[in-house]
Every structure is written in structure tokens, then in C-alpha cells.
Design a protein around this motif. Structure first.
Motif, PDB file in Angstrom:
ATOM      1  N   GLU A 110     -17.225 -24.644  -3.979  1.00  0.00           N
ATOM      2  CA  GLU A 110     -15.910 -24.901  -4.563  1.00  0.00           C
ATOM      3  C   GLU A 110     -15.773 -24.238  -5.928  1.00  0.00           C
ATOM      4  O   GLU A 110     -14.727 -23.666  -6.260  1.00  0.00           O
ATOM      5  N   ARG A 153     -13.237 -21.125  -7.084  1.00  0.00           N
ATOM      6  CA  ARG A 153     -12.357 -21.184  -8.248  1.00  0.00           C
ATOM      7  C   ARG A 153     -12.572 -19.986  -9.158  1.00  0.00           C
ATOM      8  O   ARG A 153     -11.617 -19.441  -9.719  1.00  0.00           O
ATOM      9  N   ARG A 162     -10.823 -16.987  -7.606  1.00  0.00           N
ATOM     10  CA  ARG A 162      -9.370 -17.070  -7.788  1.00  0.00           C
ATOM     11  C   ARG A 162      -8.987 -16.757  -9.234  1.00  0.00           C
ATOM     12  O   ARG A 162      -7.998 -16.050  -9.483  1.00  0.00           O
ATOM     13  N   ARG A 163      -9.769 -17.273 -10.181  1.00  0.00           N
ATOM     14  CA  ARG A 163      -9.465 -17.014 -11.596  1.00  0.00           C
ATOM     15  C   ARG A 163      -9.608 -15.529 -11.915  1.00  0.00           C
ATOM     16  O   ARG A 163      -8.755 -14.938 -12.596  1.00  0.00           O
TER      17      ARG A 163
END
Length: 361
Positions: free
Chosen positions: A291, A295, A298-299
């Protein structure tokens, strides 16, 4: 004034310097005179490229190899350099200075990693404006004054990286625990006082350097996915971008040591059991949080979308990923490079560090 060979007079002041130099040379024994500037420069250059220091990036300090040699540790600490005795109002009695910042504290890991993301993304966007320019990476592809012990010419990238590390090494860049040279055996002595750093890492950290793998990944995997094929002959700009990117990637990936130490301190019992069993697969499982990795990807993708578009004086309503914009680099590609290469290599550093975390006990 007296005429020169070109028919123009020398300034009187220059003639005065000439006569003083001539009289000084006559009064000074030849054995005690300093070598001419050209010879001193030649000696310095040959020293920085001595056969003993040539080879692959990271040679002499690998993830599986021994820790640094005594000479290398002395070079890194500055104990072999007379400059360490230079007086300073902020130095100790031996001239050594202390890093007063908290940039290496475990509490600042996340903030540091995010700042490093910015540097990497900007650097990749900068590099992507040029073609691959394969000649920069081919030994002998460009005639640079750098040779291996067997007489073969080094690549332009190796030459530029070595020269950059000579400059950084003199001003203690590679004495910091978060910096790793690609050619550690070639580092020079310090020209400013040594500095001590608040280092939270175990002693085994100093012997972990995977820059050879980082170089291979950057040239053979990352650049082909990032740059257009061909040659635009911007070799200098290409090399400068590459040196900066390699150093940023090296710092980010080796920062895995700090991440691993933080995780070890959070769960010492679980990690200690796996370390004593030398269970690398178990350590990798314990370190992996899918997870969190999602993230990060995506960032990074969103940052690449923001940094990779032209921003006008009018603030757009949405700076995120959009299909109607031609980006300087495809944002998804930058995110995938993080997922496929940067994060896995960072975890490899974490596992290697943890496997040796208890060696000093």
C-alpha cells in the motif's frame, strides 16, 4: 618597456616581475625549487587516474565485499589530511567540525525521501530532452583524457563522474553517511577540516555500496525507457545531466539504510530473529508494504505530471494528470521507473544492511 617577439612592448611591471623571478631562481638550489606548474598539474591528473583506481563503479566497496580499507577510512574522515588542523571557530581542538543539523535523524526520513523525489523527477525531465547519445557511455566513444590500466580509453560518463567526485571529495561530500562515491578508491584528501556526523547507522553500513548496479540500471534500463533513440551530439549536456541523476539516484537508493534502521528500531525483536537466521526472504517480506509503495508511485506520477507541463502565469484549476497535455516526460513512465527499479533496489539495500545489522555486537 622592451620590445617582445611580436614587436609590442612588455609593461614595465611585467619586466620587474620577470627580473625578480630570475634572481630568485638563481639564488634557489634546483633541488628545492617547486616543479613547474605544468608538471604539477600533470602529476595531479595522473594521480587522480592512477591504474590502481580504475575499474567498475563502486569497486572496493560493494554490498557483498569488505568494509572500507584503512586508507579509505582515513581519506573519508580526513585524518590523513593536514587541512583537518585548520583553525575554525566552530571546530574542535583537532580542527574537526560537527554537523549541527538534524538532516540525518531518523525522524526526518520521510521528508528527506520526498525532497529526493523532487530532485530525481526534475533530473529525469532534464535528461529526457536529449537523445540517448550512446557515444557518451561507450569506452572510447568520445576522446576523453582518461584511461584504464590496460590502455583502453574510458567512457565520457566515467571521465565526467570521476572528475566530479574529485571536486566533491575534497570538500568532504563523501564523508557524509548518506553519500556514496561511484569510484571510492579514487577519492582525494580533504582540503577543508573534517566533519563528524550524528550517524544512527550500524558500522556495517559503511561497507554497502551498490553503485555498480545503479550505473548498469541507469544506462541499460532507465535511459532507453526515457530518451529517444539516436544521437543529437549534445554530449556535454547529456553527461552533466547523467552525473547529477546518478548521484541523486545513488543517494535515494542507499537511503534504504536509514529506512531499514528506522524499521528495525520499531520492531527489534522480529527483525533480530530474522537477522540471526540470515533469512533474507523473511526480511524482504517484513519490509514490504504494498500500500505504501502504491502511494509512492501515485505521488511520483502526479509530481511528474505537474513538473512536466508548461505552467503559464494563470494558475490552472487542475495540475494533475490530464490527457489533453503533451508532457515533457510521460508521468506514468516515471512512476513505473520508480516501481520497477528504484524502490526494489532500495529494498535490496535495506535487506543487505539488516543482514549485517548485528555484526558489531
Amino acid at each position: 618597456s622592451q620590445p617582445t617577439a611580436l614587436g609590442r612592448p612588455f609593461p614595465c611591471s611585467f619586466l620587474g616581475v620577470q627580473s625578480r623571478m630570475a634572481s630568485h631562481a638563481a639564488a634557489t638550489p634546483a633541488a628545492s625549487r617547486p616543479a613547474p606548474v605544468s608538471l604539477r598539474l600533470a602529476a595531479r591528473r595522473s594521480c587522480s587516474r592512477s591504474p590502481a583506481t580504475m575499474g567498475q563503479p563502486g569497486a572496493g566497496s560493494s554490498a557483498s565485499g569488505p568494509a572500507s580499507s584503512p586508507e579509505q577510512r582515513a581519506r573519508r574522515s580526513g585524518t590523513a589530511c593536514s587541512a583537518a588542523t585548520v583553525s575554525s571557530s566552530k571546530a574542535g581542538s583537532d580542527g574537526t567540525q560537527t554537523d549541527k543539523s538534524d538532516r540525518l535523524s531518523l525522524d526526518n526520513i520521510r521528508a528527506s525521501l520526498i525532497r529526493q523525489e523532487d530532485s530525481i523527477i526534475f533530473g529525469l525531465i532534464e535528461r529526457a530532452q536529449y537523445a540517448i547519445n550512446a557515444a557518451v557511455y561507450q569506452p572510447g566513444g568520445v576522446d576523453v583524457p582518461c584511461f584504464h590500466p590496460d590502455g583502453t580509453r574510458a567512457s565520457m560518463l566515467e571521465f565526467m563522474l570521476r572528475e566530479n567526485e574529485q571536486t566533491g571529495g575534497k570538500i568532504r561530500r563523501y564523508t557524509s553517511p548518506d553519500e556514496h562515491a561511484f569510484y571510492p578508491d579514487s577519492l582525494p584528501l580533504l582540503v577543508i577540516p573534517a566533519m563528524t556526523y550524528p550517524n544512527p547507522l550500524a558500522p556495517a553500513a559503511e561497507g554497502i555500496n551498490i553503485n555498480a548496479r545503479i550505473m548498469d540500471m541507469y544506462v541499460n534500463d532507465l535511459l532507453p525507457a526515457l530518451c529517444q533513440e539516436g544521437d543529437d551530439f549534445n554530449y556535454g549536456s547529456t553527461g552533466l545531466a547523467d552525473v547529477s541523476n546518478l548521484q541523486c539516484l545513488s543517494k535515494r537508493i542507499h537511503y534504504g539504510k536509514f529506512v531499514a534502521e528506522s524499521k528495525f528500531q520499531a520492531k527489534p525483536e522480529e527483525f533480530t530473529e530474522l537477522i540471526k537466521a540470515q533469512d533474507a526472504a523473511g526480511l524482504m517480506d517484513l519490509l514490504t508494504y504494498k500500500e505504501v509503495e502504491d502511494r509512492v508511485v501515485r505521488r511520483v506520477t502526479n509530481k511528474a505530471a505537474t513538473y512536466g507541463q508548461d505552467i503559464s502565469e494563470e494558475l490552472p484549476s487542475d495540475l494533475g494528470l490530464r490527457k489533453d497535455i503533451e508532457y515533457k516526460v510521460a508521468p506514468e513512465r516515471v512512476g513505473e521507473l520508480y516501481r520497477e527499479w528504484i524502490m526494489p533496489m532500495t529494498k535490496d539495500v535495506q535487506v543487505e544492511y539488516l543482514l549485517r545489522r548485528l555484526d558489531h555486537l
